[in-house]
Enzyme design. Structure first.
Site, short mmCIF file in Angstrom:
data_model
loop_
_atom_site.label_atom_id
_atom_site.label_comp_id
_atom_site.label_asym_id
_atom_site.label_seq_id
_atom_site.Cartn_x
_atom_site.Cartn_y
_atom_site.Cartn_z
N ARG B 256 0.88 -1.17 0.00
CA ARG B 256 0.00 0.00 0.00
C ARG B 256 0.91 1.22 0.00
O ARG B 256 1.47 1.58 1.03
CB ARG B 256 -0.86 -0.04 1.27
CG ARG B 256 -1.99 0.95 1.31
CD ARG B 256 -2.55 1.02 2.72
NE ARG B 256 -1.68 1.82 3.57
CZ ARG B 256 -1.47 1.58 4.85
NH1 ARG B 256 -2.03 0.58 5.46
NH2 ARG B 256 -0.68 2.38 5.56
N HIS B 260 -3.42 4.30 4.68
CA HIS B 260 -4.54 3.35 4.86
C HIS B 260 -5.83 4.03 4.42
O HIS B 260 -6.59 3.50 3.61
CB HIS B 260 -4.63 2.92 6.32
CG HIS B 260 -5.94 2.27 6.68
ND1 HIS B 260 -6.27 1.01 6.24
CD2 HIS B 260 -6.99 2.72 7.41
CE1 HIS B 260 -7.50 0.72 6.70
NE2 HIS B 260 -7.94 1.74 7.40
N TYR B 269 4.73 5.05 11.26
CA TYR B 269 5.06 3.64 11.48
C TYR B 269 5.89 2.97 10.39
O TYR B 269 6.14 1.77 10.47
CB TYR B 269 3.76 2.83 11.72
CG TYR B 269 2.70 3.00 10.64
CD1 TYR B 269 2.78 2.28 9.46
CD2 TYR B 269 1.63 3.88 10.81
CE1 TYR B 269 1.82 2.44 8.46
CE2 TYR B 269 0.66 4.04 9.84
CZ TYR B 269 0.76 3.32 8.67
OH TYR B 269 -0.20 3.47 7.70
#
Lengths: 324, 357
Positions: B256, B260, B269
């Site tokens: 990805r 998100h 992260y």
């Protein structure tokens, strides 16, 4: 951690978690994205650094998150899992309904489940589908579960602290739209608000208005708009409910409006109305009105304004009730 | 009691088109030039739709949006292998699948504007509405695949979910039921390496996600999810199996590349180095390189395709904005039941009084 005692709700959550983790080494936080990311609303930000080994990112599975909590509690730990959005608690509902809520009764009191499940609830945040539910009535319908919904930063800290210390499972529903809505002074250090006690936000003698979570401000605004002299009761604990506070107020005012954003049919207002007719029927001067969401799936955000009760809708109900 | 091995399993991994745009000549599926260009066009369309949607969201014109940037090969390659009678059961990041099944682009934007109209399915499109509760839709695909088997029809169902969903009970139940009932279902797991912030290694200790099929007694296979030809070939093969009542789980390894959803900040992260590494493996870049080498594409054609997509998007955005002003809240009462029960009739009347005051 913030030194300032002027906190928003989301910061009050963080402070309560932090202080309880400091106080009690058995308190444990876990859930989806609660660690490195600090939670999708940042409610657990910094905890993973402050409490190594006690904050855990979890695999994606709500049944697992709740079910594990039951096991963790059995080992003497005090799990405080986060369910990322209340709508996804349905994915763990069987663990809640069939196990967590009745472990005490099924084991004749030898086992218990002192788990606190934190979860953001409610609409008004322009969210995706399935991110705006208010299912407090469903959780309150499960015997053995406590259901708590704060409406202010100070109460958030006090109630969450009480929930974590409570010997039984608590579903702690945080009003998402109020997470960052306002600040207020929050007592530093030990601050506990007992579960099961309502707060009186306004006092008056013509009407009783009962609300909780994000509806408290709407209800208070509505009372101000109408100029009616009203008791505004912030229920705070949905189950077990502070029936006395409601009944005493209704005996004084003779009139009542109950507000919640959940759908009307079988919502908590129905239970409140039932208790009022049980205990204060002869004091009533008017039917008790319910101002609620409609009996439709919470619409997506292009229509949620029409769905959610607001101060105008509540004010209309107040005028009708007072003028009855 | 002697000990003996009673079962052994292996998981295969497939790649046809590598990062540099070179193909394995043995494995390359035979596709017409038209089909190849169409795959390319859909991937580009998906990418630009997502980029425009992110920009619109940043300007406050859209709500939360889940972009599929980096996952175009997994989505387009698998959907292109389907027949029109096959059902698609998406999650919430598969906008391009709706586009491929005839949903106009402005409706995709409507959904992101918080309008239920955006989730309306074109007649006979055989696609389910987006599913936001993670993994829950896999069971629906098993149901469709079982239904097709019971009815003696050839059609299959394909469902999409991510790496995170494989930790969900619903997904295991879907795989297990599918095996038990000979469901005509293909499960396409887009392993995009993250469930919001949670990396794949935290999600499961399993070496592959494809092996999640093993416990359910169905076939599992891994494919390079950024290789549109590999995904197409693996899905074609899986569909052949599924039509015979043999469900298959495909793990498409992808990434990805953006957030998100627009509410998420990946910099918290993951590292820039990792993102750069996956940029080199981008599904569109490598496919474009391959198509140039095959003389299917050149600068002019690439530019034409790009320009056509831009004007299509301009039009869709204008149309979406125009439709926004026509939202009638009464609509929420209309579709709750086939017939409006008295209690809702009363609430509708109540709403209209409130509205007209």
């Amino acid at each position: 951690m913030s030194d300032s005692n002027e906190l928003r709700i989301v910061e009050a959550v963080r402070q309560a978690l932090h202080e309880e983790m400091v106080r009690d080494s058995e308190v444990l936080v876990y859930g989806e994205d609660v660690g490195i990311d600090g939670g999708v609303f940042r409610a657990t930000q910094g905890l993973i650094e402050d409490h190594p080994g006690r904050v855990h990112d979890s695999p994606l599975g709500e049944a697992g998150i709740i079910g594990l909590g039951i096991g963790l509690a059995a080992t003497g730990l005090k799990p405080v899992p986060e369910i990322q959005f209340q709508s996804f608690l349905y994915q763990g509902f069987h663990q809640l309904q069939q196990h967590a809520s009745r472990l005490r009764s099924r084991s004749r009191g030898t086992l218990s489940c002192p788990m606190t499940i934190r979860t953001p609830y409610g609409g008004g945040i322009r969210a995706l589908e399935h991110h705006s539910d208010s299912y407090e009535a469903g959780f309150a319908h499960v015997p053995g579960l406590k259901v708590v919904i704060p409406s202010t930063p100070s109460d958030t800290k006090g109630l969450l602290t009480a929930a974590i210390r409570d010997p039984d499972p608590v579903v702690f529903m945080e009003p998402t739209r109020l997470y960052r809505a306002f600040r207020e002074p929050v007592p530093e250090g030990e601050h506990v608000v007992s579960l099961g006690e309502a707060a009186i936000r306004r006092t008056g003698d013509e009407l009783t208005v009962v609300a909780w979570g994000s509806m408290v401000r709407e209800a208070t605004d509505a009372v101000d708009k109408t100029g009616v002299s009203a008791d505004v009761i912030d229920l705070r604990t949905i189950s077990p409910m502070d029936t006395d506070a409601i009944v005493e107020s209704v005996k004084k005012t003779g009139r009542c409006v109950v507000v919640h954003e959940a759908p009307r049919t079988a919502g908590m207002a129905a239970e409140i109305v039932a208790r009022i007719t049980d205990e204060a029927f002869l004091y009533l001067e008017a039917p008790v009105e319910r101002v609620t969401g409609y009996d439709v799936p919470v619409p997506m955000f292009a229509r949620e304004e029409a769905y959610l009760p607001n101060s105008d809708r509540i004010a209309t109900a107040i005028e009708r009730t007072v003028g009855f | 009691m002697p000990r003996s091995t009673v079962a052994e399993f292996t998981i295969e991994s497939v790649r046809i088109l590598d990062e540099k745009g070179a193909v394995d000549e043995e494995l390359v599926p035979s596709l017409s030039e038209e089909t190849l260009i169409d795959l390319y066009r859909q991937m580009r369309r998906s990418r630009r739709l997502d980029e425009r949607a992110i920009a619109l969201q940043r300007r406050g014109e859209l709500g939360t949006y889940a972009p599929a940037i980096g996952q175009e090969a997994a989505q387009v390659g698998s959907a292109a292998a389907l027949d029109t009678g096959d059902w698609i059961v998406p999650a919430f990041r598969e906008q391009v699948l709706y586009v491929m099944r005839g949903t106009p682009l402005h409706k995709i934007l409507w959904y992101a504007m918080g309008m239920e109209e955006g989730a309306e399915i074109p007649d006979g499109a055989n696609v389910m509405p987006p599913s936001i509760p993670v993994g829950s839709q896999a069971l629906h695909a098993t149901g469709i695949g079982w239904g097709k088997a019971l009815r003696g029809e050839q059609a299959a169902a394909i469902t999409y979910f991510g790496d995170g969903a494989t930790s969900h009970g619903d997904v295991y139940e879907a795989l297990n039921f599918a095996g038990a009932y000979d469901a005509q279902t293909v499960f396409l797991c887009q392993n995009n390496q993250y469930a919001i912030s949670t990396p794949r290694r935290v999600q499961s200790r399993a070496e592959t996600l494809a092996q999640k099929a093993v416990a359910a007694g169905i076939k599992g296979i891994q494919v390079d999810g950024n290789d549109v030809l590999g995904v197409y070939a693996a899905t074609t093969e899986a569909l052949e199996h599924a039509r015979q009542g043999n469900p298959v789980l495909i793990e498409a390894e992808t990434y990805r590349r953006s957030m998100h959803t627009t509410s998420d900040d990946p910099s918290v992260y993951r590292s820039d180095e990792e993102e750069a590494e996956w940029e080199k493996r981008d599904p569109i870049t490598r496919f474009e390189t391959y198509l140039r080498s095959e003389d299917v594409l050149d600068d002019d054609r690439i530019e034409d395709i790009g320009a056509a997509i831009e004007s299509e998007l301009e039009e869709a955005i204008a149309r979406a904005k125009a439709g926004q002003s026509e939202v009638d809240p009464v609509d929420m009462f209309r579709h709750t039941f086939a017939e409006l029960p008295p209690v809702l009739e009363q609430q509708l009347a109540e709403y209209k009084v409130m509205r007209d005051e």
